[in-house]
Design an enzyme around this catalytic site. Structure first.
Site, mmCIF file in Angstrom:
data_model
loop_
_atom_site.group_PDB
_atom_site.id
_atom_site.type_symbol
_atom_site.label_atom_id
_atom_site.label_comp_id
_atom_site.label_asym_id
_atom_site.label_seq_id
_atom_site.Cartn_x
_atom_site.Cartn_y
_atom_site.Cartn_z
ATOM 1 C CG ASP A 145 -27.199 4.231 15.136
ATOM 2 O OD1 ASP A 145 -27.278 3.270 14.364
ATOM 3 O OD2 ASP A 145 -26.422 4.276 16.099
ATOM 4 C CD GLU A 175 -1.639 -6.606 5.254
ATOM 5 O OE1 GLU A 175 -1.784 -5.422 5.588
ATOM 6 O OE2 GLU A 175 -1.179 -6.951 4.141
ATOM 7 C CB CYS A 205 -0.993 -0.042 1.149
ATOM 8 S SG CYS A 205 -2.359 1.135 0.964
#
EC number: 3.5.1.2
Length: 551
Positions: free
Chosen positions: A401, A194, A81
């Site tokens: 929410d 990974e 990355c």
């Protein structure tokens, strides 16, 4: 193997990489100072976060010149990355200069036809056939029939001058970028092996077991342009709501409209659907593309070093090689002895314990309110901003929410409304979605569209979109809500709340184009297995990850 080292500049989750290496039977030593680079026989440089933050950290710690010397020495090097991006001359993300080993500039993805960050599983196309020093053909285990996990907003567009360096390319939307580079002793990936299931572990094993050096005189270069369209897959996320029960044990629970206790006259025990670490391993084995732990009690009275979820993450990351998100309690914390830890410090502890992303709930609402009170200008102090600056936007998820507030006519409210098929108590056909805090217990004068657009401006990289009206109903996702939010932002959106059968997943993908869908109770109780969902999606023509690789 002796002399396997890892260069960690202090950003992101490296525990999962250490666990993957150890699973393969190797031990790895951390580089503590520049002199350690001379001891390394093989070196891995992982990175999650911003290009500038990485380069500035390397510079401040005196690693830049020793790292260049190590790579020039011909000893094997793997970058992951940001560990790959730093090899280039620079990045649009920062004014900091890169190492300049590979020509080219890392550029921001276009958002015209896709969500950014590029977050999820995508395919690669190999563009080289290589021969390792010693005569063995090798492509570091990269499998064109597998998909790998990407999480980045910046990438290196493929260009002809990169032909000798490019090992694999990937298409996202209309853009083709370099997803792996290789030349001589250097092998790097834009994706995270990974976090890419067994396909990624296989790639790591190839690097660890081989010489790590390719004979460049025996490389065959093929067409670097992908032969097919964008193969980005939809993610299926398993969510684990974790809290302490009345006996003090951590359990995975699931509420009915946010009530997590069994029904009884005495109030009932906390609903126990399993132990978080064991359940996370089960979901990994069953094919979940990501696992989210939501700490629904936040363990308010614990000192930061003793937060129970830290241990959950450390144990889960030993056997789960897909991304882990942790939510709940990502805010400023004061220990019982009065010591204060910033939200950035708390996030850092979670990342070091195995998390890849942190999810911010109530504090995101407060941050948005502060943003609007400041005339829509970020001030750099919110948890979203500080964490995104250090670890990158892709590390920050906003958990929303909302609940419906019905109105007969849009003129009755200042908030953004949608027309809904779920009529209100008095026959209303319009509603606005009110944001809530404190686990849905308190409503705020902020609608969901205001929240998500503010959080994107502040630096968030993903929206986890719940719906209080749909939670626990098994009646399907709130399509109107999800479609509205998806149209308001350019970052990825996770659909949550209401899934009850496989068709609900295909419906939400087809009708809203969200990048991923999350479920909890139906997976916990095995009412709808993850592989059943994926089989249905595949039959419906929706791309999903299939990891049949075995070690």
């Amino acid at each position: 193997m002796t002399g396997l080292y890892m260069l960690d500049y202090g950003a992101g989750n490296v525990r999962s990489l250490v666990n993957a290496v150890e699973k393969l039977g190797y031990s790895i030593t951390f580089v503590k100072d520049p002199a350690d680079l001379k001891k390394a026989d093989k070196l891995i440089f992982p990175g999650v976060g911003a290009f500038g933050h990485a380069m500035d950290a390397l510079q401040a710690k005196g690693f830049v010149e020793p790292l260049k010397e190590y790579i020039a020495s011909g000893k094997p090097y793997m970058g992951i990355c940001v560990g790959m991006q730093t090899l280039f001359e620079g990045s649009e993300e920062s004014t900091s200069k890169g190492l300049g080993i590979i020509p080219g500039i890392v550029k921001h993805f276009s958002t015209a036809d896709k969500a950014v960050p590029h977050m999820g599983w995508n395919a690669t196309q190999l563009v080289k056939e290589q021969t390792e020093v010693g005569g063995q053909a090798v492509n570091y285990g990269i499998d064109q029939d597998s998909v790998y996990y990407f999480v980045h907003s910046y990438a290196v567009p493929y260009a002809d001058n990169l032909k000798e360096w490019t090992l694999a390319t990937t298409q996202y939307g209309d853009e083709i970028f370099v997803s792996a580079v290789q030349k001589g002793n250097v092998c790097c990936t834009q994706f995270h092996p990974e976090k890419s299931g067994f396909a990624g572990i296989k790639l790591l094993r190839s690097f660890l077991e081989g010489t790590g050096v390719v004979d460049d005189s025996k490389v065959k270069i093929f067409d670097p342009r992908p032969k097919s369209k964008d193969l980005f897959t939809k993610r299926i996320i398993a969510c684990l709501d974790v809290r302490a029960n009345d006996q003090g044990d951590l359990v995975v629970t699931k509420g009915d409209q946010y009530d997590v206790r069994e029904k009884s006259e005495a109030g009932g025990d906390v609903r126990n659907l399993g132990k978080p670490v064991e359940l996370a391993k089960r979901y990994f084995d069953e094919g979940a593309d990501e696992i989210a732990f939501l700490n629904i009690t936040s363990f308010r009275n614990c000192p930061m070093a003793d937060l129970p979820m830290l241990e959950v993450l450390k144990l889960a990351s030993q056997t789960v090689f897909v991304p882990l998100t942790i939510g709940g309690g990502i805010r400023d914390v004061t220990d019982p002895d009065g010591k204060v830890h910033s939200a950035l410090d708390v996030a850092g502890e979670y990342f070091r314990s195995g998390a890849d992303k942190v999810s911010i709930g109530s504090d995101a609402v407060y941050s948005a309110e502060k943003f609007y009170a400041n005339d829509g200008v970020p001030d750099g102090t919110t948890a979203i901003e500080t964490i995104a600056k250090a670890y990158g936007a892709q590390a920050v998820v906003i958990s929303v929410d909302p609940k419906r507030v019905y109105v007969k006519d849009p003129s009755e409210t200042k908030h953004h409304v949608v027309k809904t098929p779920y009529t209100g108590p008095n026959g209303e056909t319009y509603c606005w979605y009110q944001c809530t805090v404190k686990g849905g217990r308190e409503g705020r004068d902020l609608d969901v569209r205001q929240l998500v657009t503010a959080c994107q401006r502040l630096g968030a990289g993903e929206i986890l979109l719940n719906c209080m009206d749909k939670d626990g109903t098994n009646s399907g996702y709130d399509i109107e809500l999800i479609r509205d939010v998806k149209s308001a932002v350019t970052i990825p959106v996770v659909a949550s709340s209401g899934a009850g059968n496989p068709t609900h997943f295909s419906q939400v993908f087809n009708e809203t184009n969200v990048e991923s869908a999350l479920a909890a109770g139906i997976f916990h109780r095995r009412e709808v297995p993850i592989d059943t969902v994926k089989s249905h999606l595949k039959e419906s023509g929706i791309l999903v990850r299939e990891d049949h690789t075995e070690l």
